[in-house]
Write a protein that holds these residues in place. Sequence first.
Motif, PDB file in Angstrom:
ATOM      1  N   ARG A 141     101.354 -19.138   5.995  1.00  0.00           N
ATOM      2  CA  ARG A 141     100.673 -18.206   5.109  1.00  0.00           C
ATOM      3  C   ARG A 141      99.184 -18.286   5.385  1.00  0.00           C
TER       4      ARG A 141
ATOM      5  N   LYS B  49     105.136 -11.080   1.816  1.00  0.00           N
ATOM      6  CA  LYS B  49     104.588 -10.500   3.043  1.00  0.00           C
ATOM      7  C   LYS B  49     105.372  -9.227   3.346  1.00  0.00           C
TER       8      LYS B  49
ATOM      9  N   TRP C  25     100.125  -8.169   2.222  1.00  0.00           N
ATOM     10  CA  TRP C  25     100.892  -9.017   1.311  1.00  0.00           C
ATOM     11  C   TRP C  25     100.823  -8.328  -0.042  1.00  0.00           C
TER      12      TRP C  25
END
Length: 174
Positions: free
Chosen positions: A9, A124, A162
């Motif tokens: 991430r 995501k 995201w």
Amino acid sequence: MAQIVTYARPSRLFRYRRIDKETIDRELKAIEEGYIFCAGHTTLNDPMEGGHRLSTMLSKGRSSQAVKAKVEQAVGSMGIASFSEIKNHETMWAHYANNFKGICISYRTISLISGLASDIDIVKMNYSEDPPVLLRNSETPEERAKLSLSYKTLRWSQEREWRVFSINQGKQRY
């Protein structure tokens, strides 16, 4: 049952915001008070978002129309906030930050994750030419709505987006 987990991430997520006479007070208040506004699906700029297909098994079932209606209702009530992995993208500045006159707010991803309520998901986005398929399984209408809202066509992939999903629209404190 196994789970899909995302360990990779970004350290930061960025939110492009328009700033003008009508929005400056709202945006400053959100920063000062520590919340993200999760808007409704109809405010998104891609009219194709939220689309999906029913699997063959689901579409042949007696409850397929009821499932479809519940998913559409969940999509309509879901709160969404969009972020990007990138801060220096000319197209993003042009589209989402008032043609380069807005701001780009930087959030530490770990602080965002730990600060938001436990019923909020950070997802995501997936980019594909095919809409997601809803299966005949035990997923809730909200889970199916999140799946539907987690896909865009490949033409949007440069956004590296995201999303924050809340079951309700409005302010989400972090």
